[in-house]
Write a protein that holds these residues in place. Structure first.
Motif, PDB file in Angstrom:
ATOM      1  N   SER A 114      -8.049 -12.008  -3.471  1.00 28.12           N
ATOM      2  CA  SER A 114      -7.333 -10.794  -3.833  1.00 28.12           C
ATOM      3  C   SER A 114      -8.245  -9.584  -3.713  1.00 28.12           C
ATOM      4  O   SER A 114      -9.457  -9.689  -3.932  1.00 28.12           O
ATOM      5  N   SER A 115      -7.645  -8.426  -3.393  1.00 23.67           N
ATOM      6  CA  SER A 115      -8.399  -7.177  -3.415  1.00 23.67           C
ATOM      7  C   SER A 115      -8.752  -6.785  -4.853  1.00 23.67           C
ATOM      8  O   SER A 115      -9.604  -5.931  -5.061  1.00 23.67           O
ATOM      9  N   THR A 150      -3.494   0.238  -3.134  1.00 26.52           N
ATOM     10  CA  THR A 150      -3.334  -0.968  -2.311  1.00 26.52           C
ATOM     11  C   THR A 150      -3.487  -2.225  -3.157  1.00 26.52           C
ATOM     12  O   THR A 150      -4.140  -2.224  -4.196  1.00 26.52           O
ATOM     13  N   MET A 158      -8.248   1.815  -3.913  1.00 25.27           N
ATOM     14  CA  MET A 158      -8.082   0.778  -4.945  1.00 25.27           C
ATOM     15  C   MET A 158      -6.806   0.988  -5.751  1.00 25.27           C
ATOM     16  O   MET A 158      -6.126   0.025  -6.105  1.00 25.27           O
ATOM     17  N   HIS A 171       0.835  -1.209   0.000  1.00 23.89           N
ATOM     18  CA  HIS A 171       0.000   0.000   0.000  1.00 23.89           C
ATOM     19  C   HIS A 171       0.863   1.250   0.000  1.00 23.89           C
ATOM     20  O   HIS A 171       2.033   1.234   0.383  1.00 23.89           O
TER      21      HIS A 171
END
Length: 131
Positions: A87-88, A64, A61, A37
């Motif tokens: 996963s993000s 990170t 978004m 991040h």
């Protein structure tokens, strides 16, 4: 210490800022977790995670990345790939990455991750061993 750079068509960007923070963990039972991040991301004015403005959510978004899954090693004990289980960035869930796309190289207390994205971007992330 972490450094992260993305190169696209000869142009380098720093998607997690000039001094990114993060962690990469490999467990003995063949799991991994990676989090990166940009520590400059501003706090949400609402102080509630689910009530960010469009601008605040875009900053999170863009700045990170979190993912986890399982990794594999070859017969010599060298990293041979991973499978993303979460996963993000949901588009990566289920991806299987071999050393054709993803390599890990250890140099002293540093691990250098190189990832060739399918669209052509090349990502280099350097992690330094925590003491």
């Amino acid at each position: 210490m972490v450094s992260a750079a993305v190169e696209v068509n000869g142009t380098t960007s720093l998607p997690y800022g000039p001094e990114p923070q993060g962690i990469l963990v490999f467990t003995s039972d063949m799991h991994f977790v990676e989090f990166l991040h940009d520590p400059r991301i501003p706090r949400f004015k609402s102080d509630e995670r689910g009530r960010g403005t469009d601008e605040e959510n875009r900053a999170v978004m863009a700045g990170t990345l979190a993912l986890y899954g399982r990794y594999t090693v070859d017969g010599d004990g060298n990293f041979s790939g991973n499978t993303v289980e979460g996963s993000s960035f949901p588009n990566w869930i289920g991806d299987v990455r071999t050393t054709n796309e993803l390599t890990m190289r250890v140099e002293g207390d540093r691990m250098i991750e190189n990832f060739q994205r399918p669209g052509g971007a090349r990502v280099t992330i350097t992690f330094e061993r925590a003491r």
